[in-house]
Design a protein around this motif. Structure first.
Motif, PDB file in Angstrom:
ATOM      1  N   ALA A  54       0.830  -1.207   0.000  1.00 16.45           N
ATOM      2  CA  ALA A  54       0.000   0.000   0.000  1.00 16.45           C
ATOM      3  C   ALA A  54       0.864   1.256   0.000  1.00 16.45           C
ATOM      4  CB  ALA A  54      -0.934  -0.009   1.206  1.00 16.45           C
ATOM      5  N   ALA A  55       1.950   1.235   0.775  1.00 17.23           N
ATOM      6  CA  ALA A  55       2.840   2.394   0.831  1.00 17.23           C
ATOM      7  C   ALA A  55       3.471   2.655  -0.531  1.00 17.23           C
ATOM      8  CB  ALA A  55       3.919   2.173   1.888  1.00 17.23           C
ATOM      9  N   GLN A  56       3.878   1.600  -1.223  1.00 17.67           N
ATOM     10  CA  GLN A  56       4.450   1.773  -2.561  1.00 17.67           C
ATOM     11  C   GLN A  56       3.426   2.388  -3.514  1.00 17.67           C
ATOM     12  OE1 GLN A  56       5.556  -2.287  -3.262  1.00 17.67           O
ATOM     13  NE2 GLN A  56       7.553  -2.094  -2.266  1.00 17.67           N
ATOM     14  N   LEU A  57       2.180   1.965  -3.398  1.00 18.36           N
ATOM     15  CA  LEU A  57       1.137   2.498  -4.274  1.00 18.36           C
ATOM     16  C   LEU A  57       0.827   3.957  -3.966  1.00 18.36           C
ATOM     17  CD1 LEU A  57      -1.304  -0.550  -4.277  1.00 18.36           C
ATOM     18  CD2 LEU A  57       0.214   0.156  -6.139  1.00 18.36           C
ATOM     19  N   VAL A  58       0.905   4.327  -2.684  1.00 18.48           N
ATOM     20  CA  VAL A  58       0.626   5.711  -2.278  1.00 18.48           C
ATOM     21  C   VAL A  58       1.807   6.616  -2.590  1.00 18.48           C
ATOM     22  CG1 VAL A  58       0.244   7.232  -0.299  1.00 18.48           C
ATOM     23  CG2 VAL A  58      -1.072   5.127  -0.519  1.00 18.48           C
ATOM     24  N   PHE A  59       2.993   6.277  -2.069  1.00 20.71           N
ATOM     25  CA  PHE A  59       4.151   7.150  -2.226  1.00 20.71           C
ATOM     26  C   PHE A  59       4.710   7.116  -3.649  1.00 20.71           C
ATOM     27  CE2 PHE A  59       4.259   6.326   2.425  1.00 20.71           C
ATOM     28  CZ  PHE A  59       4.086   7.647   2.840  1.00 20.71           C
ATOM     29  N   GLY A  60       4.431   6.054  -4.384  1.00 24.29           N
ATOM     30  CA  GLY A  60       4.813   6.000  -5.791  1.00 24.29           C
ATOM     31  C   GLY A  60       3.781   6.617  -6.718  1.00 24.29           C
ATOM     32  N   ARG A  61       2.715   7.162  -6.134  1.00 27.54           N
ATOM     33  CA  ARG A  61       1.649   7.856  -6.868  1.00 27.54           C
ATOM     34  C   ARG A  61       0.932   6.945  -7.858  1.00 27.54           C
ATOM     35  NH1 ARG A  61       4.298  11.132 -10.084  1.00 27.54           N
ATOM     36  NH2 ARG A  61       2.442  12.310 -10.678  1.00 27.54           N
ATOM     37  N   VAL A  62       0.962   5.641  -7.601  1.00 24.81           N
ATOM     38  CA  VAL A  62       0.281   4.695  -8.487  1.00 24.81           C
ATOM     39  C   VAL A  62      -1.229   4.892  -8.407  1.00 24.81           C
ATOM     40  CG1 VAL A  62      -0.149   2.249  -8.959  1.00 24.81           C
ATOM     41  CG2 VAL A  62       2.160   3.023  -8.354  1.00 24.81           C
ATOM     42  N   VAL A  63      -1.760   5.051  -7.204  1.00 22.27           N
ATOM     43  CA  VAL A  63      -3.217   5.147  -7.046  1.00 22.27           C
ATOM     44  C   VAL A  63      -3.777   6.434  -7.632  1.00 22.27           C
ATOM     45  CG1 VAL A  63      -3.394   3.614  -5.050  1.00 22.27           C
ATOM     46  CG2 VAL A  63      -2.925   6.042  -4.694  1.00 22.27           C
ATOM     47  N   THR A  64      -2.955   7.468  -7.757  1.00 19.50           N
ATOM     48  CA  THR A  64      -3.450   8.715  -8.343  1.00 19.50           C
ATOM     49  C   THR A  64      -3.179   8.789  -9.840  1.00 19.50           C
ATOM     50  OG1 THR A  64      -1.392   9.809  -7.631  1.00 19.50           O
ATOM     51  CG2 THR A  64      -3.327  10.037  -6.213  1.00 19.50           C
ATOM     52  N   ARG A  65      -2.119   8.135 -10.311  1.00 18.66           N
ATOM     53  CA  ARG A  65      -1.832   8.144 -11.750  1.00 18.66           C
ATOM     54  C   ARG A  65      -2.744   7.198 -12.514  1.00 18.66           C
ATOM     55  NH1 ARG A  65       4.216   6.933 -12.734  1.00 18.66           N
ATOM     56  NH2 ARG A  65       4.118   5.889 -10.705  1.00 18.66           N
ATOM     57  N   TRP A  66      -3.192   6.123 -11.842  1.00 13.09           N
ATOM     58  CA  TRP A  66      -4.105   5.155 -12.473  1.00 13.09           C
ATOM     59  C   TRP A  66      -5.329   4.997 -11.584  1.00 13.09           C
ATOM     60  CZ3 TRP A  66       1.272   4.287 -12.583  1.00 13.09           C
ATOM     61  CH2 TRP A  66       1.834   4.357 -13.854  1.00 13.09           C
ATOM     62  N   PRO A  67      -6.178   6.027 -11.535  1.00 13.68           N
ATOM     63  CA  PRO A  67      -7.270   6.065 -10.559  1.00 13.68           C
ATOM     64  C   PRO A  67      -8.422   5.116 -10.836  1.00 13.68           C
ATOM     65  CG  PRO A  67      -7.424   7.950 -12.038  1.00 13.68           C
ATOM     66  CD  PRO A  67      -6.123   7.257 -12.361  1.00 13.68           C
ATOM     67  N   ARG A  68      -8.484   4.531 -12.038  1.00 10.31           N
ATOM     68  CA  ARG A  68      -9.609   3.650 -12.347  1.00 10.31           C
ATOM     69  C   ARG A  68      -9.377   2.225 -11.857  1.00 10.31           C
ATOM     70  NH1 ARG A  68     -10.922   2.536 -17.295  1.00 10.31           N
ATOM     71  NH2 ARG A  68     -13.161   2.405 -16.859  1.00 10.31           N
ATOM     72  N   ILE A  69      -8.138   1.904 -11.450  1.00 11.44           N
ATOM     73  CA  ILE A  69      -7.888   0.596 -10.847  1.00 11.44           C
ATOM     74  C   ILE A  69      -8.501   0.589  -9.452  1.00 11.44           C
ATOM     75  CG2 ILE A  69      -6.161  -1.061 -10.072  1.00 11.44           C
ATOM     76  CD1 ILE A  69      -4.212   0.138 -12.072  1.00 11.44           C
ATOM     77  N   ARG A  70      -9.219  -0.480  -9.137  1.00  8.61           N
ATOM     78  CA  ARG A  70      -9.807  -0.602  -7.794  1.00  8.61           C
ATOM     79  C   ARG A  70      -8.964  -1.609  -7.004  1.00  8.61           C
ATOM     80  NH1 ARG A  70     -13.515  -0.573 -11.397  1.00  8.61           N
ATOM     81  NH2 ARG A  70     -13.866  -2.814 -11.318  1.00  8.61           N
ATOM     82  N   PHE A  71      -8.002  -1.083  -6.244  1.00 12.70           N
ATOM     83  CA  PHE A  71      -7.141  -1.932  -5.431  1.00 12.70           C
ATOM     84  C   PHE A  71      -7.892  -2.381  -4.181  1.00 12.70           C
ATOM     85  CE2 PHE A  71      -3.866   0.479  -7.780  1.00 12.70           C
ATOM     86  CZ  PHE A  71      -3.071  -0.575  -8.217  1.00 12.70           C
ATOM     87  N   LEU A  72      -7.818  -3.673  -3.895  1.00  9.79           N
ATOM     88  CA  LEU A  72      -8.437  -4.254  -2.707  1.00  9.79           C
ATOM     89  C   LEU A  72      -7.349  -4.882  -1.850  1.00  9.79           C
ATOM     90  CD1 LEU A  72     -10.712  -5.395  -0.913  1.00  9.79           C
ATOM     91  CD2 LEU A  72     -11.050  -7.206  -2.614  1.00  9.79           C
ATOM     92  N   LEU A  73      -7.185  -4.387  -0.619  1.00 10.26           N
ATOM     93  CA  LEU A  73      -6.175  -4.896   0.303  1.00 10.26           C
ATOM     94  C   LEU A  73      -6.788  -5.961   1.201  1.00 10.26           C
ATOM     95  CD1 LEU A  73      -4.599  -1.502   1.453  1.00 10.26           C
ATOM     96  CD2 LEU A  73      -3.926  -2.945  -0.502  1.00 10.26           C
ATOM     97  N   ALA A  74      -6.092  -7.090   1.330  1.00 12.68           N
ATOM     98  CA  ALA A  74      -6.575  -8.171   2.191  1.00 12.68           C
ATOM     99  C   ALA A  74      -6.408  -7.815   3.656  1.00 12.68           C
ATOM    100  CB  ALA A  74      -5.813  -9.462   1.879  1.00 12.68           C
ATOM    101  N   HIS A  75      -7.112  -8.555   4.504  1.00 13.64           N
ATOM    102  CA  HIS A  75      -6.944  -8.505   5.964  1.00 13.64           C
ATOM    103  C   HIS A  75      -7.137  -7.101   6.529  1.00 13.64           C
ATOM    104  CE1 HIS A  75      -4.091 -11.900   4.650  1.00 13.64           C
ATOM    105  NE2 HIS A  75      -5.302 -12.408   4.878  1.00 13.64           N
ATOM    106  N   CYS A  76      -8.189  -6.436   6.049  1.00 11.67           N
ATOM    107  CA  CYS A  76      -8.592  -5.116   6.557  1.00 11.67           C
ATOM    108  C   CYS A  76      -7.502  -4.062   6.352  1.00 11.67           C
ATOM    109  CB  CYS A  76      -8.984  -5.214   8.027  1.00 11.67           C
ATOM    110  SG  CYS A  76     -10.367  -4.140   8.493  1.00 11.67           S
TER     111      CYS A  76
END
Length: 271
Positions: free
Chosen positions: A143-165
């Motif tokens: 999750a940190a890599q996706l946030v700090f690497g700006r992955v979640v904002t550069r590709w906003p249509r991907i719906r990432f689901l994190l396991a175990h809450c």
């Protein structure tokens, strides 16, 4: 599984191969054959059951292979999304090598379930810590890599689901925010702060603690919690609705239905 669903009062489920089948130590050549066999095997098992939506496994430790496998299955509507390993032996999710895959998944607006494969830390071999501690940590690393690497904002249509809450993320996001505010070394300018960025994630409810479910609802948003069971493994639970029942029937039903359909990308709930 279908009998189990009916016993739990659920009508549909999303299924994937389990982490021991990720086999992340394989070479690219061996992984290509294994990944295709695993996905085709899952397709054969689930094909007769309309109540099962399957996720295609993508080996992120081999980014080119992961993209090729996604291209192979992407037009088959029977796949509800993809699953990949979080942290562990996977390359950084912010690596440029993964960007072609993110672009394809964003183009299609896909669900991406991130579940830890295994922990590379030998200290966690005793006391079952690779699961009890390693899995939540590996999810937080991803999750940190996706946030700090700006992955979640550069590709906003991907719906990432994190396991175990969300693993350790709910307890760490404030620390991440402080790191950005104080401009800690190694951080790059973000499009949005960590507190806002993590609200792009979906997470399952499998925290085994109502207080952590409450924290996750506050951190990610009530609309981002879905049911997760880890069934049929010992760390799983037969009726995941029990993990959210303390918040009332309206929330339980939202998690079981509307949130799940949103994670899968349904424009409206199936009738």
């Amino acid at each position: 599984l279908c009998e189990h669903l009916r016993g739990a009062g659920l009508s549909e489920a999303v299924v994937s191969i389990p982490p021991p089948f990720f086999r992340q130590r394989l070479s690219a050549a061996a992984a290509e054959a294994w990944v295709r066999a695993a996905n085709e095997g899952l397709a054969q098992v689930t094909e007769p059951h309309v109540e099962l939506r399957r996720l295609a496994y993508l080996p992120l430790e081999h980014p080119r292979l992961a993209r090729a496998e996604y291209d192979r299955v992407r037009d088959d509507e029977a796949w509800g999304g993809v699953v990949a390993s979080a942290g562990g032996r996977t390359d950084s999710l912010a690596s440029p090598a993964v960007e072609p895959l993110w672009q394809a998944l964003d183009d299609d607006g896909r669900l991406v379930l991130l579940h830890p494969g295994d922990s590379p830390d030998p200290r966690l071999e005793e006391f079952y810590l690779a699961n009890l501690l390693g899995n939540p940590v590996e999810t937080a690393i991803a999750a940190a890599q996706l946030v700090f690497g700006r992955v979640v904002t550069r590709w906003p249509r991907i719906r990432f689901l994190l396991a175990h809450c969300g693993g350790c993320v709910p307890g760490l996001v404030g620390r991440w925010e402080r790191g950005v505010q104080t401009e800690r070394p190694g951080l790059v300018p973000l499009d949005e702060g960590p507190r806002q960025a993590v609200r792009r994630f979906f997470v399952d409810c499998l925290a085994h603690d109502p207080a952590v479910v409450d924290l996750a609802a506050a951190v990610f948003g009530e609309e981002k919690i879905v049911l997760g069971s880890d069934w049929p493994f010992p760390m799983g639970i037969d009726d995941p609705r029990k993990l959210v029942g303390h918040r009332g029937t309206a929330f339980r039903d939202q998690v079981a239905h509307a949130n799940a359909y949103a994670a899968l990308g349904y424009r409206k709930e199936p009738s």
